[in-house]
Write a protein that holds these residues in place. Structure first.
Motif, PDB file in Angstrom:
ATOM      1  N   PRO A   1       0.824  -1.200   0.000  1.00 39.41           N
ATOM      2  CA  PRO A   1       0.000   0.000   0.000  1.00 39.41           C
ATOM      3  C   PRO A   1       0.860   1.253   0.000  1.00 39.41           C
ATOM      4  CG  PRO A   1       0.036  -1.006   2.157  1.00 39.41           C
ATOM      5  CD  PRO A   1       0.725  -1.945   1.247  1.00 39.41           C
ATOM      6  N   LYS A   2       0.389   2.276  -0.698  1.00 36.50           N
ATOM      7  CA  LYS A   2       1.110   3.544  -0.762  1.00 36.50           C
ATOM      8  C   LYS A   2       0.385   4.572   0.098  1.00 36.50           C
ATOM      9  CE  LYS A   2       2.870   2.655  -5.411  1.00 36.50           C
ATOM     10  NZ  LYS A   2       2.943   3.132  -6.803  1.00 36.50           N
ATOM     11  N   LYS A   3       1.142   5.304   0.912  1.00 40.34           N
ATOM     12  CA  LYS A   3       0.536   6.311   1.781  1.00 40.34           C
ATOM     13  C   LYS A   3       0.155   7.557   0.988  1.00 40.34           C
ATOM     14  CE  LYS A   3       2.974   4.809   5.942  1.00 40.34           C
ATOM     15  NZ  LYS A   3       3.919   5.188   7.011  1.00 40.34           N
ATOM     16  N   THR A   4       0.922   7.841  -0.036  1.00 35.81           N
ATOM     17  CA  THR A   4       0.639   9.013  -0.863  1.00 35.81           C
ATOM     18  C   THR A   4       0.727   8.614  -2.322  1.00 35.81           C
ATOM     19  OG1 THR A   4       2.964   9.683  -0.893  1.00 35.81           O
ATOM     20  CG2 THR A   4       1.571  10.615   0.847  1.00 35.81           C
ATOM     21  N   MET A   5       0.042   9.355  -3.171  1.00 35.37           N
ATOM     22  CA  MET A   5       0.069   9.082  -4.592  1.00 35.37           C
ATOM     23  C   MET A   5       0.144  10.400  -5.342  1.00 35.37           C
ATOM     24  SD  MET A   5      -0.046   6.769  -7.006  1.00 35.37           S
ATOM     25  CE  MET A   5      -0.813   5.284  -6.347  1.00 35.37           C
ATOM     26  N   LYS A   6       1.158  10.541  -6.164  1.00 35.32           N
ATOM     27  CA  LYS A   6       1.295  11.753  -6.962  1.00 35.32           C
ATOM     28  C   LYS A   6       0.201  11.790  -8.027  1.00 35.32           C
ATOM     29  CE  LYS A   6       4.550  14.129 -10.018  1.00 35.32           C
ATOM     30  NZ  LYS A   6       5.903  14.095 -10.623  1.00 35.32           N
ATOM     31  N   ASP A   7      -0.337  12.988  -8.268  1.00 34.64           N
ATOM     32  CA  ASP A   7      -1.364  13.148  -9.302  1.00 34.64           C
ATOM     33  C   ASP A   7      -0.721  13.181 -10.682  1.00 34.64           C
ATOM     34  OD1 ASP A   7      -3.547  13.248  -7.620  1.00 34.64           O
ATOM     35  OD2 ASP A   7      -3.337  15.405  -7.268  1.00 34.64           O
ATOM     36  N   TYR A   8      -1.278  12.401 -11.601  1.00 32.20           N
ATOM     37  CA  TYR A   8      -0.820  12.411 -12.994  1.00 32.20           C
ATOM     38  C   TYR A   8      -1.978  12.807 -13.895  1.00 32.20           C
ATOM     39  CZ  TYR A   8       3.583  10.166 -11.811  1.00 32.20           C
ATOM     40  OH  TYR A   8       4.813   9.904 -11.299  1.00 32.20           O
ATOM     41  N   LYS A   9      -1.670  13.565 -14.933  1.00 31.76           N
ATOM     42  CA  LYS A   9      -2.672  13.982 -15.908  1.00 31.76           C
ATOM     43  C   LYS A   9      -2.336  13.392 -17.266  1.00 31.76           C
ATOM     44  CE  LYS A   9      -3.390  18.363 -13.465  1.00 31.76           C
ATOM     45  NZ  LYS A   9      -3.305  19.838 -13.536  1.00 31.76           N
ATOM     46  N   ILE A  10      -3.312  13.365 -18.150  1.00 29.19           N
ATOM     47  CA  ILE A  10      -3.091  12.852 -19.500  1.00 29.19           C
ATOM     48  C   ILE A  10      -1.954  13.628 -20.152  1.00 29.19           C
ATOM     49  CG2 ILE A  10      -4.094  12.635 -21.809  1.00 29.19           C
ATOM     50  CD1 ILE A  10      -6.802  12.173 -20.444  1.00 29.19           C
ATOM     51  N   GLY A  11      -0.999  12.885 -20.692  1.00 35.42           N
ATOM     52  CA  GLY A  11       0.161  13.508 -21.326  1.00 35.42           C
ATOM     53  C   GLY A  11       1.392  13.528 -20.449  1.00 35.42           C
ATOM     54  N   ASP A  12       1.212  13.375 -19.128  1.00 36.41           N
ATOM     55  CA  ASP A  12       2.365  13.321 -18.230  1.00 36.41           C
ATOM     56  C   ASP A  12       3.140  12.026 -18.449  1.00 36.41           C
ATOM     57  OD1 ASP A  12       1.582  15.686 -17.167  1.00 36.41           O
ATOM     58  OD2 ASP A  12       0.799  14.867 -15.278  1.00 36.41           O
ATOM     59  N   LYS A  13       4.456  12.094 -18.239  1.00 34.72           N
ATOM     60  CA  LYS A  13       5.293  10.892 -18.341  1.00 34.72           C
ATOM     61  C   LYS A  13       5.514  10.302 -16.954  1.00 34.72           C
ATOM     62  CE  LYS A  13       7.815  12.120 -22.554  1.00 34.72           C
ATOM     63  NZ  LYS A  13       9.165  12.339 -23.162  1.00 34.72           N
ATOM     64  N   TYR A  14       5.290   9.003 -16.866  1.00 27.96           N
ATOM     65  CA  TYR A  14       5.541   8.291 -15.614  1.00 27.96           C
ATOM     66  C   TYR A  14       6.874   7.573 -15.758  1.00 27.96           C
ATOM     67  CZ  TYR A  14       4.914   5.078 -11.690  1.00 27.96           C
ATOM     68  OH  TYR A  14       5.088   4.366 -10.525  1.00 27.96           O
ATOM     69  N   ILE A  15       7.894   8.069 -15.088  1.00 24.91           N
ATOM     70  CA  ILE A  15       9.247   7.553 -15.254  1.00 24.91           C
ATOM     71  C   ILE A  15       9.779   7.043 -13.913  1.00 24.91           C
ATOM     72  CG2 ILE A  15      11.622   8.114 -15.904  1.00 24.91           C
ATOM     73  CD1 ILE A  15      10.462  10.320 -17.705  1.00 24.91           C
ATOM     74  N   ILE A  16      10.305   5.831 -13.936  1.00 27.65           N
ATOM     75  CA  ILE A  16      10.988   5.289 -12.762  1.00 27.65           C
ATOM     76  C   ILE A  16      12.479   5.342 -13.051  1.00 27.65           C
ATOM     77  CG2 ILE A  16      11.248   3.315 -11.220  1.00 27.65           C
ATOM     78  CD1 ILE A  16       8.497   2.380 -12.111  1.00 27.65           C
ATOM     79  N   ASP A  17      13.206   6.151 -12.298  1.00 27.85           N
ATOM     80  CA  ASP A  17      14.638   6.326 -12.535  1.00 27.85           C
ATOM     81  C   ASP A  17      15.421   5.097 -12.117  1.00 27.85           C
ATOM     82  OD1 ASP A  17      14.275   8.925 -13.470  1.00 27.85           O
ATOM     83  OD2 ASP A  17      14.367   9.765 -11.442  1.00 27.85           O
ATOM     84  N   LYS A  18      16.562   4.907 -12.757  1.00 25.89           N
ATOM     85  CA  LYS A  18      17.496   3.854 -12.348  1.00 25.89           C
ATOM     86  C   LYS A  18      17.938   4.088 -10.908  1.00 25.89           C
ATOM     87  CE  LYS A  18      19.919   2.427 -16.582  1.00 25.89           C
ATOM     88  NZ  LYS A  18      20.144   1.019 -16.286  1.00 25.89           N
ATOM     89  N   ALA A  19      18.279   3.010 -10.229  1.00 23.37           N
ATOM     90  CA  ALA A  19      18.841   3.129  -8.883  1.00 23.37           C
ATOM     91  C   ALA A  19      20.200   3.821  -8.942  1.00 23.37           C
ATOM     92  CB  ALA A  19      18.977   1.747  -8.261  1.00 23.37           C
ATOM     93  N   LYS A  20      20.572   4.447  -7.845  1.00 21.30           N
ATOM     94  CA  LYS A  20      21.840   5.169  -7.795  1.00 21.30           C
ATOM     95  C   LYS A  20      22.913   4.438  -6.995  1.00 21.30           C
ATOM     96  CE  LYS A  20      19.760   9.774  -8.316  1.00 21.30           C
ATOM     97  NZ  LYS A  20      18.401   9.291  -8.604  1.00 21.30           N
ATOM     98  N   THR A  21      22.524   3.418  -6.211  1.00 11.10           N
ATOM     99  CA  THR A  21      23.469   2.735  -5.343  1.00 11.10           C
ATOM    100  C   THR A  21      23.422   1.227  -5.535  1.00 11.10           C
ATOM    101  OG1 THR A  21      21.903   2.468  -3.527  1.00 11.10           O
ATOM    102  CG2 THR A  21      23.144   4.540  -3.600  1.00 11.10           C
ATOM    103  N   ASP A  22      24.494   0.549  -5.117  1.00  5.77           N
ATOM    104  CA  ASP A  22      24.552  -0.912  -5.212  1.00  5.77           C
ATOM    105  C   ASP A  22      23.620  -1.596  -4.211  1.00  5.77           C
ATOM    106  OD1 ASP A  22      26.334  -0.908  -7.275  1.00  5.77           O
ATOM    107  OD2 ASP A  22      28.092  -1.420  -6.080  1.00  5.77           O
ATOM    108  N   SER A  23      23.226  -0.872  -3.161  1.00  6.61           N
ATOM    109  CA  SER A  23      22.341  -1.460  -2.149  1.00  6.61           C
ATOM    110  C   SER A  23      20.862  -1.298  -2.497  1.00  6.61           C
ATOM    111  CB  SER A  23      22.619  -0.831  -0.777  1.00  6.61           C
ATOM    112  OG  SER A  23      23.872  -1.271  -0.275  1.00  6.61           O
ATOM    113  N   ALA A  24      20.569  -0.707  -3.635  1.00 10.44           N
ATOM    114  CA  ALA A  24      19.173  -0.526  -4.037  1.00 10.44           C
ATOM    115  C   ALA A  24      18.501  -1.884  -4.235  1.00 10.44           C
ATOM    116  CB  ALA A  24      19.099   0.288  -5.318  1.00 10.44           C
ATOM    117  N   VAL A  25      17.213  -1.939  -3.938  1.00  8.16           N
ATOM    118  CA  VAL A  25      16.428  -3.154  -4.141  1.00  8.16           C
ATOM    119  C   VAL A  25      15.317  -2.841  -5.141  1.00  8.16           C
ATOM    120  CG1 VAL A  25      14.974  -4.927  -3.074  1.00  8.16           C
ATOM    121  CG2 VAL A  25      16.921  -3.958  -1.805  1.00  8.16           C
ATOM    122  N   ILE A  26      15.240  -3.648  -6.177  1.00  7.35           N
ATOM    123  CA  ILE A  26      14.229  -3.488  -7.218  1.00  7.35           C
ATOM    124  C   ILE A  26      13.126  -4.511  -6.963  1.00  7.35           C
ATOM    125  CG2 ILE A  26      13.804  -3.333  -9.692  1.00  7.35           C
ATOM    126  CD1 ILE A  26      16.119  -1.513  -8.591  1.00  7.35           C
TER     127      ILE A  26
END
Length: 282
Positions: A1-26
């Protein structure tokens, strides 16, 4: 479950950035295509730092004879996609290797689990680590007899993400227990597995973990006494300690003492508040 959700509108890009560290968990939720989910997970790592010249060892979980639907051993469908991914990236020297829990035959387990069928399909060799050549390594006064090829190959660790009635969680760290010989395993348990397992992880070369939660297990795992959890997810990280910590959090499982111990000795980062977590549905 997510506590907050960013608002997206038609035309907005939903981008998940690459991790920045070796300890990141995908964390990837599998919708339809396991191969697509695997590749999407790897794309979110800060880097997939394997070169085509590397010799690869895929280390699944194959602990006892059980059918794939029982979720005891690594899902053969995931192994199939991993080998296809490696072949597609130009890797030619690929080995699949494991040893079973004491009292079980790994070849029998690999056959019943469907792992041998996948290896035969791709013409990839399967090796019993219980019959391997070992080298001695020491960490903080504890001597480990470790499979020699672990030190010579790049490792892709593919544990089944499970509960463990003895130590809480069988995941990224616990799956590497079977890269040492049986006598070392016995000493590790005799001298407190929750202290010796972190020392082993610290001793090993860096490795990539693709945590198999396509089914996963709950209840009295990690053997066939447990029950499939039907999670339909992948957990991927270069840090086994971080992965086990995040899986415990996601599964609402008390963080194992060995994860805390591993953090304290610098074997990895198990502090949730310090970790990057990338989540994707594919």
């Amino acid at each position: 479950p997510k506590k907050t959700m960013k608002d997206y509108k038609i035309g907005d890009k939903y981008i998940i950035d690459k991790a920045k560290t070796d300890s990141a968990v995908i964390i990837t939720k599998i919708k339809y295509d396991l191969g697509a989910a695997l590749n999407a997970s790897l794309e979110l790592l800060n880097s997939f730092d394997f070169s085509k010249e590397d010799k690869i060892m895929v280390k699944p979980c194959i602990i006892e004879p059980a059918y794939p639907y029982q979720a005891v051993n690594t899902n053969p469908l995931l192994l199939d996609e991993i080998i296809k991914m490696l072949n597609g990236r130009g890797f030619s020297d690929i080995l699949v290797a494991e040893q079973a829990m004491p009292g079980n035959d790994v070849m029998e387990a690999a056959n019943k689990s469907g792992i041998l069928d996948v290896c035969e399909k791709h013409k990839v060799k399967f090796a019993d680590l219980g019959k391997a050549e070992y080298v001695e390594k020491e960490e903080d006064g504890f001597k480990f007899n470790i499979v020699k090829e672990i030190m010579e190959r790049r490792i892709i660790n593919v544990p089944v993400m499970k509960t463990n009635s003895q130590i809480g969680v069988s995941g990224a760290m616990e799956n590497m227990l079977r890269v040492v010989d049986l006598e070392t395993q016995k000493r590790m348990f005799a001298e407190d597995i929750e202290r010796t397992l972190p020392k082993l992880i610290k001793t090993l070369p860096k490795f990539l973990t693709i945590g198999d939660a396509t089914l996963g297990m709950h209840g009295q795992g990690p053997t066939s006494l447990g029950e499939p959890a039907f999670l339909n997810m992948l957990f991927v990280s270069k840090d086994a300690v971080a992965l086990d910590s995040v899986f415990s959090e996601a599964g609402i499982i008390r963080k194992p003492r060995y994860v805390k111990e591993a953090s304290s000795i610098g074997a990895g980062n198990g502090e949730i508040k310090d970790l990057e977590i990338r989540y994707k549905e594919k």
